[in-house]
Scaffold this motif. Structure first.
Motif, mmCIF file in Angstrom:
data_model
loop_
_atom_site.group_PDB
_atom_site.id
_atom_site.type_symbol
_atom_site.label_atom_id
_atom_site.label_comp_id
_atom_site.label_asym_id
_atom_site.label_seq_id
_atom_site.Cartn_x
_atom_site.Cartn_y
_atom_site.Cartn_z
ATOM 1 N N LYS A 190 -3.527 -57.473 -11.310
ATOM 2 C CA LYS A 190 -2.848 -58.733 -11.037
ATOM 3 C C LYS A 190 -3.861 -59.737 -10.484
ATOM 4 C CE LYS A 190 0.369 -56.432 -8.650
ATOM 5 N NZ LYS A 190 1.508 -56.259 -7.749
ATOM 6 N N THR A 191 -3.792 -60.960 -10.987
ATOM 7 C CA THR A 191 -4.684 -62.017 -10.523
ATOM 8 C C THR A 191 -3.882 -63.281 -10.255
ATOM 9 O OG1 THR A 191 -5.124 -62.719 -12.788
ATOM 10 C CG2 THR A 191 -6.661 -61.132 -11.837
ATOM 11 N N GLY A 192 -4.474 -64.208 -9.568
ATOM 12 C CA GLY A 192 -3.843 -65.503 -9.315
ATOM 13 C C GLY A 192 -2.513 -65.374 -8.601
ATOM 14 N N GLU A 193 -1.504 -66.104 -9.088
ATOM 15 C CA GLU A 193 -0.182 -66.110 -8.469
ATOM 16 C C GLU A 193 0.471 -64.729 -8.496
ATOM 17 O OE1 GLU A 193 2.282 -69.022 -10.332
ATOM 18 O OE2 GLU A 193 0.818 -70.620 -10.058
ATOM 19 N N MET A 194 0.145 -63.940 -9.488
ATOM 20 C CA MET A 194 0.756 -62.613 -9.646
ATOM 21 C C MET A 194 0.225 -61.612 -8.623
ATOM 22 S SD MET A 194 2.764 -62.960 -12.135
ATOM 23 C CE MET A 194 3.100 -63.705 -13.689
ATOM 24 N N LYS A 195 -0.917 -61.899 -8.009
ATOM 25 C CA LYS A 195 -1.592 -60.946 -7.143
ATOM 26 C C LYS A 195 -0.706 -60.445 -6.001
ATOM 27 C CE LYS A 195 -6.052 -60.136 -5.087
ATOM 28 N NZ LYS A 195 -7.367 -60.650 -4.843
ATOM 29 N N ASP A 196 0.101 -61.319 -5.423
ATOM 30 C CA ASP A 196 0.893 -60.950 -4.258
ATOM 31 C C ASP A 196 2.300 -60.478 -4.594
ATOM 32 O OD1 ASP A 196 -1.230 -61.593 -2.528
ATOM 33 O OD2 ASP A 196 -0.683 -63.710 -2.576
ATOM 34 N N ARG A 197 2.661 -60.437 -5.872
ATOM 35 C CA ARG A 197 4.009 -60.011 -6.264
ATOM 36 C C ARG A 197 4.085 -58.502 -6.380
ATOM 37 N NH1 ARG A 197 6.289 -63.489 -11.154
ATOM 38 N NH2 ARG A 197 8.057 -62.134 -10.760
ATOM 39 N N ASP A 198 5.196 -57.940 -5.944
ATOM 40 C CA ASP A 198 5.458 -56.516 -6.071
ATOM 41 C C ASP A 198 6.539 -56.358 -7.136
ATOM 42 O OD1 ASP A 198 6.189 -53.881 -5.894
ATOM 43 O OD2 ASP A 198 6.264 -53.839 -3.707
ATOM 44 N N PHE A 199 6.128 -56.144 -8.373
ATOM 45 C CA PHE A 199 7.062 -56.091 -9.485
ATOM 46 C C PHE A 199 8.003 -54.891 -9.403
ATOM 47 C CE2 PHE A 199 3.578 -58.676 -11.183
ATOM 48 C CZ PHE A 199 4.299 -59.794 -11.533
ATOM 49 N N THR A 200 7.518 -53.802 -8.840
ATOM 50 C CA THR A 200 8.378 -52.628 -8.679
ATOM 51 C C THR A 200 9.528 -52.958 -7.734
ATOM 52 O OG1 THR A 200 6.491 -51.183 -9.038
ATOM 53 C CG2 THR A 200 8.440 -50.204 -8.006
ATOM 54 N N GLN A 201 9.206 -53.596 -6.618
ATOM 55 C CA GLN A 201 10.250 -53.951 -5.658
ATOM 56 C C GLN A 201 11.209 -54.981 -6.245
ATOM 57 O OE1 GLN A 201 10.690 -52.344 -2.640
ATOM 58 N NE2 GLN A 201 12.660 -53.353 -2.886
ATOM 59 N N GLU A 202 10.686 -55.936 -7.000
ATOM 60 C CA GLU A 202 11.545 -56.932 -7.640
ATOM 61 C C GLU A 202 12.527 -56.261 -8.599
ATOM 62 O OE1 GLU A 202 9.494 -60.251 -9.436
ATOM 63 O OE2 GLU A 202 8.150 -60.436 -7.714
ATOM 64 N N LEU A 203 12.053 -55.310 -9.374
ATOM 65 C CA LEU A 203 12.921 -54.596 -10.312
ATOM 66 C C LEU A 203 13.990 -53.802 -9.558
ATOM 67 C CD1 LEU A 203 13.589 -53.743 -13.216
ATOM 68 C CD2 LEU A 203 11.963 -51.864 -12.935
ATOM 69 N N LEU A 204 13.581 -53.112 -8.509
ATOM 70 C CA LEU A 204 14.551 -52.359 -7.709
ATOM 71 C C LEU A 204 15.607 -53.288 -7.106
ATOM 72 C CD1 LEU A 204 12.195 -49.842 -5.877
ATOM 73 C CD2 LEU A 204 13.937 -49.300 -7.588
ATOM 74 N N ASP A 205 15.192 -54.422 -6.589
ATOM 75 C CA ASP A 205 16.129 -55.387 -6.009
ATOM 76 C C ASP A 205 17.120 -55.889 -7.053
ATOM 77 O OD1 ASP A 205 14.831 -55.076 -3.586
ATOM 78 O OD2 ASP A 205 13.667 -56.941 -3.761
#
Length: 88
Positions: free
Chosen positions: A62-77
């Motif tokens: 992950k780079t740029g804006e995506m670097k700090d996103r937790d996609f696993t947690q977003e999917l679970l939410d």
């Protein structure tokens, strides 16, 4: 890596191809190993699972804006919210 040079292969009965020992050594494969034939725009590329994994390593970082996103947690939410709406 050195400049590419052609290795000539001959299609044998039942669609079999003998891979020269030089190529097997470079691919680091032995009898029974699975190889991957990738279709490209201008031909095909023969590789091993290990070499393909090495070439892809880091491509999903992950780079740029995506670097700090937790996609696993977003999917679970999202899944939890859907389940809550359905009363599960």
């Amino acid at each position: 890596m050195t400049a590419p040079h052609p290795l000539y292969l001959k299609l044998q009965p039942q669609g079999r191809v003998l891979i020269p020992s030089e190529a097997r050594a470079r691919l680091d494969v032995k009898e029974g190993d699975e190889l991957i034939l990738l279709e490209l725009e201008d031909g095909y590329k023969l590789t091993s699972r290990r070499l393909l994994a090495q070439s892809l390593y880091g491509s999903l970082q992950k780079t740029g804006e995506m670097k700090d996103r937790d996609f696993t947690q977003e999917l679970l939410d999202e899944r939890r919210a859907e389940a809550k709406k359905k009363g599960w």
